[in-house]
Write an enzyme that holds these catalytic residues in place. Structure first.
Site, PDB file in Angstrom:
ATOM      1  N   TYR A  17       0.892  -1.176  -0.226  1.00 39.48           N
ATOM      2  CA  TYR A  17       0.100   0.123   0.054  1.00 39.48           C
ATOM      3  C   TYR A  17       0.839   1.428  -0.183  1.00 39.48           C
ATOM      4  O   TYR A  17       0.530   1.992   1.020  1.00 39.48           O
ATOM      5  CB  TYR A  17      -1.153   0.349   1.138  1.00 39.48           C
ATOM      6  CG  TYR A  17      -2.047  -1.101   1.382  1.00 39.48           C
ATOM      7  CD1 TYR A  17      -2.558  -1.419   0.569  1.00 39.48           C
ATOM      8  CD2 TYR A  17      -1.381  -2.011   2.210  1.00 39.48           C
ATOM      9  CE1 TYR A  17      -3.614  -2.186   0.435  1.00 39.48           C
ATOM     10  CE2 TYR A  17      -2.504  -3.410   2.531  1.00 39.48           C
ATOM     11  CZ  TYR A  17      -3.479  -3.478   1.723  1.00 39.48           C
ATOM     12  OH  TYR A  17      -3.929  -4.766   1.411  1.00 39.48           O
ATOM     13  N   TYR A 144     -12.985  -7.267   6.228  1.00 41.45           N
ATOM     14  CA  TYR A 144     -11.438  -7.514   5.204  1.00 41.45           C
ATOM     15  C   TYR A 144     -11.127  -9.109   5.409  1.00 41.45           C
ATOM     16  O   TYR A 144     -11.041  -9.167   6.100  1.00 41.45           O
ATOM     17  CB  TYR A 144     -10.763  -6.267   5.977  1.00 41.45           C
ATOM     18  CG  TYR A 144      -9.112  -6.745   4.822  1.00 41.45           C
ATOM     19  CD1 TYR A 144      -8.533  -6.010   3.761  1.00 41.45           C
ATOM     20  CD2 TYR A 144      -8.054  -7.890   5.830  1.00 41.45           C
ATOM     21  CE1 TYR A 144      -7.427  -6.352   3.387  1.00 41.45           C
ATOM     22  CE2 TYR A 144      -6.848  -8.139   4.895  1.00 41.45           C
ATOM     23  CZ  TYR A 144      -6.690  -6.489   3.612  1.00 41.45           C
ATOM     24  OH  TYR A 144      -5.823  -7.323   3.036  1.00 41.45           O
ATOM     25  N   ASP A 245     -13.101 -16.872   9.024  1.00 40.41           N
ATOM     26  CA  ASP A 245     -11.531 -16.294   8.153  1.00 40.41           C
ATOM     27  C   ASP A 245     -10.576 -15.643  10.173  1.00 40.41           C
ATOM     28  O   ASP A 245     -11.086 -14.782  10.491  1.00 40.41           O
ATOM     29  CB  ASP A 245     -12.012 -15.339   7.904  1.00 40.41           C
ATOM     30  CG  ASP A 245     -10.461 -13.895   7.144  1.00 40.41           C
ATOM     31  OD1 ASP A 245      -9.468 -14.821   7.750  1.00 40.41           O
ATOM     32  OD2 ASP A 245     -10.237 -13.361   6.104  1.00 40.41           O
ATOM     33  N   LYS A 274      -1.746 -16.821   9.172  1.00 39.39           N
ATOM     34  CA  LYS A 274      -0.692 -15.650   9.490  1.00 39.39           C
ATOM     35  C   LYS A 274       0.370 -16.573  10.017  1.00 39.39           C
ATOM     36  O   LYS A 274       1.039 -17.061   9.754  1.00 39.39           O
ATOM     37  CB  LYS A 274      -1.159 -14.646  10.205  1.00 39.39           C
ATOM     38  CG  LYS A 274      -1.413 -13.579   8.848  1.00 39.39           C
ATOM     39  CD  LYS A 274      -2.731 -12.600  10.042  1.00 39.39           C
ATOM     40  CE  LYS A 274      -3.072 -11.122   8.667  1.00 39.39           C
ATOM     41  NZ  LYS A 274      -1.880 -10.697   8.417  1.00 39.39           N
TER      42      LYS A 274
END
Ligand code: PMP
Length: 429
Positions: A17, A144, A245, A274
């Site tokens: 980003y 997200y 998620d 992760k």
């Protein structure tokens, strides 16, 4: 590292980003150990980010390192099509035994976003196999789930990613999250608005996807477990699959093994990533029930249509096996509880600061939500000058430290945040 290297980096290398014309500064890290990142000039930074939720055991952990060395001497990679290998089998055995009972069919892929793609594709293929036209996924506002297309399409449409790619993205339906937060009283009225949506549209909805309890990128919100329980109930009632998620929240971060455990629910499809490898390698796992896997396998294709080149990479599986061994004795629980206590007591007084909107803590997550936007490059420099690694976004300063962080180091992180609030140049007025 020479200045030349940093200039090269700035000119040629994309960072997450970040603009290629006005890039934010990057800090050269040459090694990392325990809860510290070491810069080229020898400065040591206390890590408050666990490399984005991943490095739960800290860096350079001898047991994970050893597992990687051992595996690299066997093989680093081999294709998974038509071949299997001990690290993958061990990992899937372990995952099945430590994840909710019944989630026994495991798909290993490369990253969190891909785990989400896999989950969505599983849901779509499941309904196709059952002969139903269900092409929508129901997601939450402020959600997200990653940066790939399917994952973006279930992220809150209000965020800029949707705006930019709108003409290319599948359209999904979004639920408002109730205002009740974790720890507040729940009222049945909170649920009325979205029960209707299930009633009206369930025939088109293949699955609901949600980040259980903690919405990360969407604003570091902690929502009420009752909401999660209710969604599970509505999914049961209308025969809709529930995808959890847990890529950020899994493996103890919220104080429970899975964030779903706060609501005592089991999803139909579970995404992990992760911290799966202790943050050492990129790997994700999507788990589902046998009846779902078998239904998918009865679809027209006769199989699940996904198979990444680096599926079940043996090195990544070996790292994950070592990380899961470190979690086996449950010492993570004590670590997370201790971090929660220090975060709560250390951050509490910041809620009195005139520029602070809210302070909240759940497990090993501490959030200071500011009224103003943060000047990211300025505050980042300030943090580095004060010996810590904290990377805020928008108006949120947050800590998700490695579980092995010491009390003293955690206090330095907290005190440094406290100091940063009194520097007006760290904020955009
Ligand atoms: N889901 C959630 C909840 C996440 O926080 C992230 C990563 N920030 C992802 C999915 C995507 O994971 P990855 O970056 O590994 O693709």
């Amino acid at each position: 590292m020479k200045d030349d290297d940093l200039n090269f980096d700035k000119r040629h290398i994309w960072h997450p980003y970040t603009s290629m014309t006005h890039p934010l500064p990057t800090y050269p890290v040459v090694s990392a150990d325990g809860y510290e990142l070491i810069l080229t000039d020898g400065r040591r930074l206390i890590d408050g980010m666990s490399s984005w939720w991943a490095a739960i055991h800290g860096y350079n952990h001898p047991m994970i390192n050893q597992a990687l060395h051992t595996q690299i001497n066997q093989m680093s990679h081999v294709m998974f099509g038509g071949i299997t290998h001990p690290p993958a089998i061990e990992l899937c055995r372990r995952l099945i035994s430590i994840m909710p009972v019944g989630l026994e069919c495991v798909f290993l892929a490369d990253s969190g976003s891909v785990a989400v793609e896999v989950a969505i594709k599983m849901a779509l293929q499941y309904w196709q196999a059952r002969g139903e036209q269900r092409f929508e996924i129901l997601a939450l506002r402020q959600s997200y789930h990653g940066d790939t297309y399917g994952a973006m399409a279930v992220g809150d449409p209000k965020n800029s990613m949707h705006d930019m790619y709108q003409n290319y993205l599948p359209s999904n339906r979004f639920l408002h999250i109730p205002t009740r937060r974790f720890g507040e009283n729940w009222s049945k009225n909170d649920a009325l608005s979205f029960s209707q949506l299930f009633f009206d549209h369930h025939k088109k909805i293949a699955a609901v996807i949600m980040e259980p309890i903690v919405q990360g990128v969407g604003g570091m919100h902690f929502y009420h477990p009752e909401y999660l329980r209710l969604i599970r109930m509505l999914c049961n009632q209308y025969d809709i699959l529930l995808i959890a998620d847990e890529i950020a929240t899994g493996f103890g971060r919220t104080g429970k093994w899975l964030a779903c455990n706060h609501a005592d629910i089991i999803p139909d499809i579970l995404c992990l990533g992760k911290a799966l490898t202790g943050g050492m390698m990129t790997l994700s796992a999507t788990l589902t029930f046998r009846h779902i896997a078998e239904t998918i396998s009865q679809s027209k294709a006769g199989c699940f249509m996904h198979g990444p080149t680096f599926m079940a990479n043996p090195l990544a599986c070996a790292a994950a096996n070592a990380s899961l061994s470190l979690l086996k004795d449950n010492s993570w629980r004590q670590c997370v509880e201790t971090i929660a206590v220090h975060l709560s007591s250390g951050l509490a007084h910041l809620s009195l600061h005139p520029n602070v909107k809210d302070v909240r803590v759940l497990g090993a997550i501490g959030v200071v939500e500011m009224i103003q936007e943060i000047n990211i490059s300025q505050i980042q420099r300030w943090f580095v000058e004060h010996g810590v690694w904290i990377r805020p976004f928008r108006n949120l300063i947050y800590l998700i430290p490695p579980y092995i962080i010491s009390k003293e180091a955690l206090m330095i992180l907290i005190d440094t945040i406290s100091g940063a609030l009194n520097q007006p140049e760290n904020f955009i007025s």
